[in-house]
Design a protein around this motif. Sequence first.
Motif, PDB file in Angstrom:
ATOM      1  N   GLU A 144       0.701  -1.236   0.072  1.00 24.91           N
ATOM      2  CA  GLU A 144       0.081  -0.082  -0.024  1.00 24.91           C
ATOM      3  C   GLU A 144       1.142   1.175  -0.024  1.00 24.91           C
ATOM      4  O   GLU A 144       0.502   2.137  -0.585  1.00 24.91           O
ATOM      5  CB  GLU A 144      -0.984  -0.017   1.233  1.00 24.91           C
ATOM      6  N   PHE A 145       1.826   1.146   0.795  1.00 24.99           N
ATOM      7  CA  PHE A 145       2.816   2.391   0.888  1.00 24.99           C
ATOM      8  C   PHE A 145       3.436   2.647  -0.370  1.00 24.99           C
ATOM      9  O   PHE A 145       3.532   3.743  -1.257  1.00 24.99           O
ATOM     10  CB  PHE A 145       3.777   2.025   1.870  1.00 24.99           C
ATOM     11  N   ARG A 146       3.819   1.519  -1.365  1.00 21.18           N
ATOM     12  CA  ARG A 146       4.285   1.873  -2.605  1.00 21.18           C
ATOM     13  C   ARG A 146       3.351   2.407  -3.561  1.00 21.18           C
ATOM     14  O   ARG A 146       3.791   3.024  -4.528  1.00 21.18           O
ATOM     15  CB  ARG A 146       5.082   0.480  -3.128  1.00 21.18           C
ATOM     16  N   ALA A 147       2.097   1.712  -3.346  1.00 20.03           N
ATOM     17  CA  ALA A 147       1.347   2.349  -4.259  1.00 20.03           C
ATOM     18  C   ALA A 147       1.000   3.655  -4.075  1.00 20.03           C
ATOM     19  O   ALA A 147       0.614   4.464  -4.890  1.00 20.03           O
ATOM     20  CB  ALA A 147      -0.273   1.475  -4.114  1.00 20.03           C
ATOM     21  N   LYS A 148       1.121   3.984  -2.780  1.00 23.84           N
ATOM     22  CA  LYS A 148       0.825   5.649  -2.518  1.00 23.84           C
ATOM     23  C   LYS A 148       1.880   6.571  -3.245  1.00 23.84           C
ATOM     24  O   LYS A 148       1.569   7.406  -3.514  1.00 23.84           O
ATOM     25  CB  LYS A 148       0.819   5.828  -0.944  1.00 23.84           C
ATOM     26  N   ILE A 149       3.120   5.714  -2.875  1.00 21.48           N
ATOM     27  CA  ILE A 149       4.164   6.390  -3.535  1.00 21.48           C
ATOM     28  C   ILE A 149       4.034   6.716  -5.093  1.00 21.48           C
ATOM     29  O   ILE A 149       4.165   7.951  -5.689  1.00 21.48           O
ATOM     30  CB  ILE A 149       5.356   5.793  -3.518  1.00 21.48           C
ATOM     31  N   ALA A 150       3.577   5.492  -5.808  1.00 17.90           N
ATOM     32  CA  ALA A 150       3.240   5.864  -7.304  1.00 17.90           C
ATOM     33  C   ALA A 150       2.448   6.669  -7.632  1.00 17.90           C
ATOM     34  O   ALA A 150       2.308   7.318  -8.374  1.00 17.90           O
ATOM     35  CB  ALA A 150       2.968   4.288  -7.797  1.00 17.90           C
ATOM     36  N   ASP A 151       1.143   6.550  -6.760  1.00 16.11           N
ATOM     37  CA  ASP A 151       0.065   7.480  -7.139  1.00 16.11           C
ATOM     38  C   ASP A 151       0.476   8.926  -6.800  1.00 16.11           C
ATOM     39  O   ASP A 151       0.100   9.897  -7.662  1.00 16.11           O
ATOM     40  CB  ASP A 151      -1.339   7.147  -6.044  1.00 16.11           C
ATOM     41  N   THR A 163      -0.457  22.071  -2.876  1.00 16.98           N
ATOM     42  CA  THR A 163      -0.130  21.728  -1.516  1.00 16.98           C
ATOM     43  C   THR A 163      -0.390  20.440  -0.974  1.00 16.98           C
ATOM     44  O   THR A 163       0.314  19.851  -0.447  1.00 16.98           O
ATOM     45  CB  THR A 163      -0.898  22.790  -0.764  1.00 16.98           C
ATOM     46  N   HIS A 164      -1.604  19.922  -1.708  1.00 13.68           N
ATOM     47  CA  HIS A 164      -2.144  18.726  -1.141  1.00 13.68           C
ATOM     48  C   HIS A 164      -1.094  17.440  -1.692  1.00 13.68           C
ATOM     49  O   HIS A 164      -0.686  16.632  -0.985  1.00 13.68           O
ATOM     50  CB  HIS A 164      -3.423  18.597  -1.542  1.00 13.68           C
ATOM     51  N   ILE A 165      -0.612  17.702  -2.812  1.00 14.82           N
ATOM     52  CA  ILE A 165       0.112  16.611  -3.749  1.00 14.82           C
ATOM     53  C   ILE A 165       1.370  16.625  -3.136  1.00 14.82           C
ATOM     54  O   ILE A 165       1.971  15.580  -2.700  1.00 14.82           O
ATOM     55  CB  ILE A 165       0.108  17.070  -5.169  1.00 14.82           C
ATOM     56  N   THR A 166       2.184  17.745  -2.727  1.00 15.14           N
ATOM     57  CA  THR A 166       3.343  17.859  -2.182  1.00 15.14           C
ATOM     58  C   THR A 166       3.573  17.470  -0.622  1.00 15.14           C
ATOM     59  O   THR A 166       4.260  16.807  -0.300  1.00 15.14           O
ATOM     60  CB  THR A 166       3.847  19.271  -2.380  1.00 15.14           C
ATOM     61  N   GLN A 167       2.310  17.657  -0.090  1.00 16.00           N
ATOM     62  CA  GLN A 167       2.160  17.178   1.425  1.00 16.00           C
ATOM     63  C   GLN A 167       2.142  15.498   1.530  1.00 16.00           C
ATOM     64  O   GLN A 167       2.733  15.014   2.521  1.00 16.00           O
ATOM     65  CB  GLN A 167       0.874  18.003   2.112  1.00 16.00           C
ATOM     66  N   LEU A 227      13.133   9.410 -10.653  1.00 20.86           N
ATOM     67  CA  LEU A 227      14.090   9.413  -9.765  1.00 20.86           C
ATOM     68  C   LEU A 227      13.776   9.365  -8.312  1.00 20.86           C
ATOM     69  O   LEU A 227      12.836  10.467  -8.047  1.00 20.86           O
ATOM     70  CB  LEU A 227      15.254  10.130 -10.084  1.00 20.86           C
ATOM     71  N   LYS A 228      14.243   8.987  -7.226  1.00 20.38           N
ATOM     72  CA  LYS A 228      13.964   9.147  -5.830  1.00 20.38           C
ATOM     73  C   LYS A 228      14.575  10.357  -5.537  1.00 20.38           C
ATOM     74  O   LYS A 228      13.839  11.449  -4.941  1.00 20.38           O
ATOM     75  CB  LYS A 228      14.800   8.183  -5.117  1.00 20.38           C
ATOM     76  N   GLU A 229      15.869  10.708  -5.759  1.00 17.95           N
ATOM     77  CA  GLU A 229      16.594  12.260  -5.516  1.00 17.95           C
ATOM     78  C   GLU A 229      17.318  12.508  -6.783  1.00 17.95           C
ATOM     79  O   GLU A 229      17.715  11.672  -7.373  1.00 17.95           O
ATOM     80  CB  GLU A 229      17.234  12.065  -4.193  1.00 17.95           C
ATOM     81  N   ILE A 230      17.341  13.786  -6.974  1.00 19.46           N
ATOM     82  CA  ILE A 230      18.385  14.447  -7.824  1.00 19.46           C
ATOM     83  C   ILE A 230      19.163  15.368  -7.157  1.00 19.46           C
ATOM     84  O   ILE A 230      18.770  15.844  -6.094  1.00 19.46           O
ATOM     85  CB  ILE A 230      17.595  14.983  -8.956  1.00 19.46           C
ATOM     86  N   ASP A 232       4.810  13.457   3.560  1.00 19.34           N
ATOM     87  CA  ASP A 232       4.689  12.469   4.308  1.00 19.34           C
ATOM     88  C   ASP A 232       5.346  11.051   3.976  1.00 19.34           C
ATOM     89  O   ASP A 232       5.692  10.481   4.917  1.00 19.34           O
ATOM     90  CB  ASP A 232       2.950  11.921   4.547  1.00 19.34           C
ATOM     91  N   ILE A 233       5.408  10.915   2.875  1.00 14.16           N
ATOM     92  CA  ILE A 233       6.070   9.771   2.257  1.00 14.16           C
ATOM     93  C   ILE A 233       7.741   9.821   2.684  1.00 14.16           C
ATOM     94  O   ILE A 233       8.356   8.844   3.008  1.00 14.16           O
ATOM     95  CB  ILE A 233       6.013   9.433   0.455  1.00 14.16           C
ATOM     96  N   LEU A 234       8.230  11.134   2.409  1.00 12.48           N
ATOM     97  CA  LEU A 234       9.728  11.400   2.857  1.00 12.48           C
ATOM     98  C   LEU A 234       9.938  11.093   4.279  1.00 12.48           C
ATOM     99  O   LEU A 234      10.840  10.591   4.689  1.00 12.48           O
ATOM    100  CB  LEU A 234       9.937  12.841   2.322  1.00 12.48           C
ATOM    101  N   ASN A 235       8.921  11.622   5.227  1.00 12.66           N
ATOM    102  CA  ASN A 235       9.165  11.536   6.592  1.00 12.66           C
ATOM    103  C   ASN A 235       9.272  10.036   7.110  1.00 12.66           C
ATOM    104  O   ASN A 235       9.736   9.641   7.738  1.00 12.66           O
ATOM    105  CB  ASN A 235       7.948  12.218   7.131  1.00 12.66           C
ATOM    106  N   ALA A 236       8.225   9.429   6.169  1.00 12.77           N
ATOM    107  CA  ALA A 236       8.224   7.898   6.477  1.00 12.77           C
ATOM    108  C   ALA A 236       9.573   7.166   5.991  1.00 12.77           C
ATOM    109  O   ALA A 236       9.933   6.034   6.749  1.00 12.77           O
ATOM    110  CB  ALA A 236       7.158   7.118   5.937  1.00 12.77           C
ATOM    111  N   GLN A 237      10.109   7.785   5.210  1.00 13.92           N
ATOM    112  CA  GLN A 237      11.436   7.089   4.692  1.00 13.92           C
ATOM    113  C   GLN A 237      12.454   7.430   5.332  1.00 13.92           C
ATOM    114  O   GLN A 237      13.493   6.852   5.617  1.00 13.92           O
ATOM    115  CB  GLN A 237      11.717   7.203   3.256  1.00 13.92           C
ATOM    116  N   GLN A 238      12.551   8.823   5.792  1.00 18.61           N
ATOM    117  CA  GLN A 238      13.601   9.386   6.561  1.00 18.61           C
ATOM    118  C   GLN A 238      13.494   9.653   7.797  1.00 18.61           C
ATOM    119  O   GLN A 238      14.310  10.296   8.612  1.00 18.61           O
ATOM    120  CB  GLN A 238      13.917  10.791   6.074  1.00 18.61           C
TER     121      GLN A 238
END
Length: 674
Positions: free
Chosen positions: A465-472, A633-637, A526-529, A641-647
């Motif tokens: 589910e988390f990966r799907a959220k990232i893709a979405d 704002t919603h998309i970037t938020q 890419l994940k980071e650039i 959230d994903i970045l906070n979960a990973q970092q």
Amino acid sequence: MIKRIWMLVCLISVLSATAQQQAVDSLRKMLDGHPGQDTVRLHLLNELAFAYYAVDPAEGVTIAEEAIALARRIDHPRLLAAAYNSKGTNLWAKGEDSLAMEAGETALGIHQKAGNKLGAAKALNNLALNYYNLSDFGKALEYHETALALFRELNHHTGIAHSFSNMGVVYLSLSDYPKALRHFLNGARYWENGDSAALANTYLNVGLVYKNMKDYPRAMQYASDALDIYVRIGQKQGEANACGNLGTISSENGDTAAALRYYERALELNNAIGNKRRIASDLVNIAVAYRKMNDIPAAAAYLQKGLQLYEQTNDKENTAFTLINLAGLYPHAPTTLPTLRKALRLAEEAGSLQNQSLAWETMSKTYERSGRHAAALDAYRRHILLRDSIYNSAKTKEVARQQIQFEFEKKEALLKAAHEKDNALAQAEIERRKAIEVAIMAGAIILLAASAAGYALFRKKRNAEFRAKIADTEMKALRAQMNPHFIFNSLNAISNFIDRNEPQLADDYLMRFSKLVRMILENSGLKEISLTDDLQALQLYLELEALRLKDRFTYEVKVDEAVDPDNTLVPPLILQPFVENSIWHGVSKRENGGRILIDIRQHDGKLRCRIADNGPGRNSGKPAEAGKRSLGTHITQSRIDILNAQQNGGADITFTDMPQGLQVTVSLPLMLKF
């Protein structure tokens, strides 16, 4: 008549091919920050050595020798070959062809032993350039053909383009103008969009065809367009070459004063670079200009200096041309005929029809002055035969046909590019949706399996589910950055420029738009650039919007000195939605005087990115505007959230209402390459 104007040959590096001072400075900084004697440092040394070839080839040789020593110490054959390749490239730029050949042959041998076809093709290309400089045109074509076959086998478009362009240069020296133009245009079709240096090279080379066909207005236009591009991208060697060519075209068109100015500018640039062959070219061209101004002593002095340099580099073609001009200064001297015979012999060895024709013409005049009329007539007959073999009507018609085809294809390409970009974006959207559907189906399967497998499979379902959220979220972010309104407005702006008969603006806008689309599509996966790459995409977006809105707003991007943008990593396109909001719902509402500030600095172990505008803000009494701002704002938020979960936390977004406008602060965890 002036013989030597510069045909732009294309060097191919095993690594980077940029030679701008900015690249040198950036690589120097990275190299200084990595003292370890490992493959990372070796990669940096090779890239830096190649980057120096058009800036300071002597320093490039020094860096390449350090790379060779390091590659031998750590026993890395592939990077050892790259180091020899870089050394040969810089020696070539210095005009030291024999040493460049040795380095190139060494690199080729290493690549062939390792079975590295791409490395071998690049080495063959660079060796062919050395054979060209030694006027061995047959060998140069043979090596270019071999390299082209390898590049085609590997489907390496950049290498194919280089090979075609370089073969065009050889055919130009052989006075086969239809083949030269055909190869230049074939090479141009393989360049990637937005490659400014490659476009300038093509313009300069096509201009040479028209110069030799004596179509001076068209030759001048192509050379001027090339010069503008070289100056804009900071390519000093290209700038010097274009100045030399413009000087030659001006001289042959009767404007000697303008020619002398261009030649002196070229000589100043080439002296700074230290390129012997091009310094010699400038000296001889200046000499011919002084000869036209009847300043014989000055012409002789410059010709002697140029002759010494050409003889040092074993350049038969241009040694012959210089000797012909020296003989022409003193037609009654006893050494004139022996000098012309030597020039004719060198021109025949080099296969230069132009110089053979010129030598016979000068010899005919010399015989005529001494009363040897039969010999003069025979020499003149030989001159006419050679001249007619170069400028026959069939070749002239073929060049005209090639030009018509080129102009048609260029216009067709503009329309096709816009259409293909629309299709590419639509296809990308379809592929994204398919990916989401697959992810949803996978999640459903995992969910069903979780009821039977217990807690372990439940954790897998959560991960899915988390990966799907990232893709979405990535898909939504891409759609926000490439929304249909922006694409429509961009294409409409291009159409307006064309309707207003402003093709240069349309061309410039289209080039920036295509580069931005490519960067967004590449970076979104890419994940980071690097912060440098992200700001480059942001800069392109701001330039396009400022141009479309007719500079209704200004912008400033500030990066604190404590932040190293090349070494700092960020999620791709994280700031773009807020900048878009500042433009569309902020400064675009003003008639003029709009301002956007993007300030990036390091604070408390985080990267703080501030976007501020002087638009109506959220307190303007227009709820619809606030609603529109909330989408980005919603998309970037979601991405935060994903970045906070990973970092493990550390990222957030804050909004600050100002008396005039809105400020958004995006805080990110500080992530570094090294």
